[in-house]
Design an enzyme around this catalytic site. Sequence first.
Site, PDB file in Angstrom:
ATOM      1  N   CYS A  27       0.096  -2.636 -10.329  1.00 27.69           N
ATOM      2  CA  CYS A  27      -1.332  -2.296 -10.407  1.00 27.69           C
ATOM      3  C   CYS A  27      -1.679  -1.239  -9.373  1.00 27.69           C
ATOM      4  O   CYS A  27      -1.776  -1.542  -8.172  1.00 27.69           O
ATOM      5  CB  CYS A  27      -2.182  -3.552 -10.203  1.00 27.69           C
ATOM      6  SG  CYS A  27      -3.962  -3.244 -10.253  1.00 27.69           S
ATOM      7  N   CYS A  78      -5.116  -1.826  -7.659  1.00 30.81           N
ATOM      8  CA  CYS A  78      -5.101  -2.909  -6.671  1.00 30.81           C
ATOM      9  C   CYS A  78      -4.424  -2.486  -5.375  1.00 30.81           C
ATOM     10  O   CYS A  78      -4.917  -2.769  -4.278  1.00 30.81           O
ATOM     11  CB  CYS A  78      -4.355  -4.127  -7.221  1.00 30.81           C
ATOM     12  SG  CYS A  78      -4.843  -4.666  -8.861  1.00 30.81           S
ATOM     13  N   ASP A  79      -3.270  -1.830  -5.485  1.00 33.44           N
ATOM     14  CA  ASP A  79      -2.390  -1.659  -4.330  1.00 33.44           C
ATOM     15  C   ASP A  79      -2.263  -0.234  -3.807  1.00 33.44           C
ATOM     16  O   ASP A  79      -1.657  -0.021  -2.751  1.00 33.44           O
ATOM     17  CB  ASP A  79      -0.988  -2.188  -4.680  1.00 33.44           C
ATOM     18  CG  ASP A  79      -1.009  -3.678  -4.988  1.00 33.44           C
ATOM     19  OD1 ASP A  79      -1.907  -4.372  -4.476  1.00 33.44           O
ATOM     20  OD2 ASP A  79      -0.139  -4.152  -5.731  1.00 33.44           O
TER      21      ASP A  79
END
Length: 311
Positions: A136, A139-140
């Site tokens: 992701c 997300c990261d």
Amino acid sequence: MQQAQYQLIIVGGGPAGLTAGLYAARSRLKTLLVEKGVTGGQVLSTDWVDNYPGFIEGISGFDLMDKMTAHADRFGLEKKYATIVSLDLTGPIKSVTLESGEILTAATVILCTGARPRRLDIPGEFEFTGRGVSYCATCDGPFYRDQEIAVVGGGNTAIQDALHLTKFAAKVTIIHRRSELRATKILQEKAASNPKIDFIWDTQVLEVRGNKSGVDSLLLKNHSGDESVLNVSGLFVLIGIAPNNELLLPNHLDADKGGFIVTDEEMATSIPGVFVAGDIRSKRSRQIINAAGEGAVAELSAEHYLGNQAP
């Protein structure tokens, strides 16, 4: 008519299922959440969540799901940890058959079975998931500021996310097993013109390597059989996601071409009394926060459905 054991059964204990369970427990619906493992879903494999509102310094995926579970428990949500082998969603009473042979029944069902990232299934991938291997970019990505990272994939999602990652990383290397991308031409042009993006063609990743601190390199192999090492601190595997729909499609729920379940804006499916929330739902964005929001909407819709069914 057969009397259902529950007003609502929730299948799946990730953010969507736990939020639906919290809302149902607060509303005093007779509810059961069924989860095959531990509650939390894919978030448990996320090392750090930095974009969930209210946690200013961020929070580990495990701690976030632990808090969500405890919140639902505070209102007395009943949970059962068991493997479901079949669902019968037709008719006014829905049934859930467990591996033990036990059959559970309910007037409504919320399906929160989620999805799973497609993996490379190579040495080191599992070991470094959450410590340098990610699925992701949204997300990261911020964890890789000024670092060199790699992306595997050649479709629209992979290239869009690679472009997104250039906001943070010093360099993004796209590794693709073919000699050309599958992404749309405009995305290809944007990626090709971005000075932070490099390409490695006709190549696959054989192994993810690293140490206690995380990923430090990838072992690559091209179509000619030549091997090389690419030094990176992160690998984003962006080759698609697969819906956990094995139990759902036999019930003839409407699904998109990828197998994700189609709903209306109130999370209602093509079968009355059956609702869907979270990553199993057909949609563009898959984030913890919208899974939780959909869980709330699905529960409210289930309540409304039950109210309309009352004599």
